[in-house]
Design a protein around this motif. Structure first.
Motif, short mmCIF file in Angstrom:
data_model
loop_
_atom_site.label_atom_id
_atom_site.label_comp_id
_atom_site.label_asym_id
_atom_site.label_seq_id
_atom_site.Cartn_x
_atom_site.Cartn_y
_atom_site.Cartn_z
N LYS A 1 -33.55 -91.96 -24.38
CA LYS A 1 -34.27 -91.01 -25.23
C LYS A 1 -35.68 -90.80 -24.67
O LYS A 1 -36.65 -91.35 -25.18
N LYS A 2 -35.78 -90.03 -23.61
CA LYS A 2 -37.08 -89.75 -23.01
C LYS A 2 -37.04 -88.34 -22.44
O LYS A 2 -36.07 -87.96 -21.79
N LEU A 3 -38.09 -87.56 -22.70
CA LEU A 3 -38.14 -86.21 -22.15
C LEU A 3 -38.33 -86.24 -20.64
O LEU A 3 -39.04 -87.11 -20.12
N MET A 4 -37.73 -85.29 -19.95
CA MET A 4 -37.86 -85.23 -18.50
C MET A 4 -39.21 -84.66 -18.08
O MET A 4 -39.77 -85.04 -17.06
N TYR A 5 -39.73 -83.71 -18.86
CA TYR A 5 -40.96 -83.04 -18.52
C TYR A 5 -41.87 -82.92 -19.73
O TYR A 5 -41.39 -82.80 -20.86
N THR A 6 -43.16 -82.93 -19.50
CA THR A 6 -44.13 -82.64 -20.56
C THR A 6 -44.32 -81.13 -20.62
O THR A 6 -44.53 -80.48 -19.60
N VAL A 7 -44.24 -80.57 -21.81
CA VAL A 7 -44.35 -79.13 -21.98
C VAL A 7 -45.75 -78.78 -22.45
O VAL A 7 -46.24 -79.34 -23.42
N ARG A 8 -46.38 -77.86 -21.74
CA ARG A 8 -47.70 -77.37 -22.13
C ARG A 8 -47.60 -75.86 -22.31
O ARG A 8 -47.15 -75.15 -21.41
N LEU B 1 -22.86 -93.16 -33.44
CA LEU B 1 -22.32 -91.82 -33.26
C LEU B 1 -23.26 -90.78 -33.85
O LEU B 1 -23.47 -89.71 -33.27
N LYS B 2 -23.84 -91.09 -34.99
CA LYS B 2 -24.79 -90.20 -35.63
C LYS B 2 -25.98 -89.95 -34.70
O LYS B 2 -26.42 -88.82 -34.51
N ASP B 3 -26.52 -91.01 -34.11
CA ASP B 3 -27.65 -90.90 -33.19
C ASP B 3 -27.29 -90.04 -31.99
O ASP B 3 -28.08 -89.17 -31.58
N LEU C 1 -24.87 -87.69 -31.73
CA LEU C 1 -24.66 -86.29 -32.12
C LEU C 1 -25.99 -85.60 -32.42
O LEU C 1 -26.19 -84.43 -32.05
N MET C 2 -26.90 -86.30 -33.08
CA MET C 2 -28.20 -85.69 -33.39
C MET C 2 -29.00 -85.44 -32.11
O MET C 2 -29.68 -84.43 -31.98
N ASP C 3 -28.90 -86.34 -31.15
CA ASP C 3 -29.60 -86.14 -29.88
C ASP C 3 -29.00 -84.97 -29.09
O ASP C 3 -29.73 -84.21 -28.47
N ILE C 4 -27.67 -84.85 -29.11
CA ILE C 4 -27.03 -83.72 -28.43
C ILE C 4 -27.44 -82.42 -29.10
O ILE C 4 -27.77 -81.43 -28.44
#
Length: 65
Positions: free
Chosen positions: A6-13, A54-56, A58-61
């Motif tokens: 659970k980590k973003l690949m890029y920081t969005v600005r 499974l909830k985690d 599905l929510m992440d997808i």
């Protein structure tokens, strides 16, 4: 098996608003087979699932969609 990070690949600005680009994005997301429909389906399935892992997933997808 899957390894889920659970980590973003890029920081969005965001610099400034672009209405033309926003309109194009809305066209891509909308519709019966669009990204928003897929995100909502995964999110609703995640909300209605009792299994925490499974909830985690599905929510992440749904969030990723």
């Amino acid at each position: 098996m899957y390894h889920h990070v659970k980590k973003l690949m890029y920081t969005v600005r965001i610099g400034e608003a672009d209405p033309k680009f926003g309109k194009m994005l809305l066209e891509q997301f909308g519709g019966a087979n669009g990204e928003l429909a897929a995100a909502m389906q995964y999110s609703i399935q995640g909300i209605n699932t009792d299994d925490p892992m499974l909830k985690d997933l599905l929510m992440d997808i749904g969030t990723e969609e």
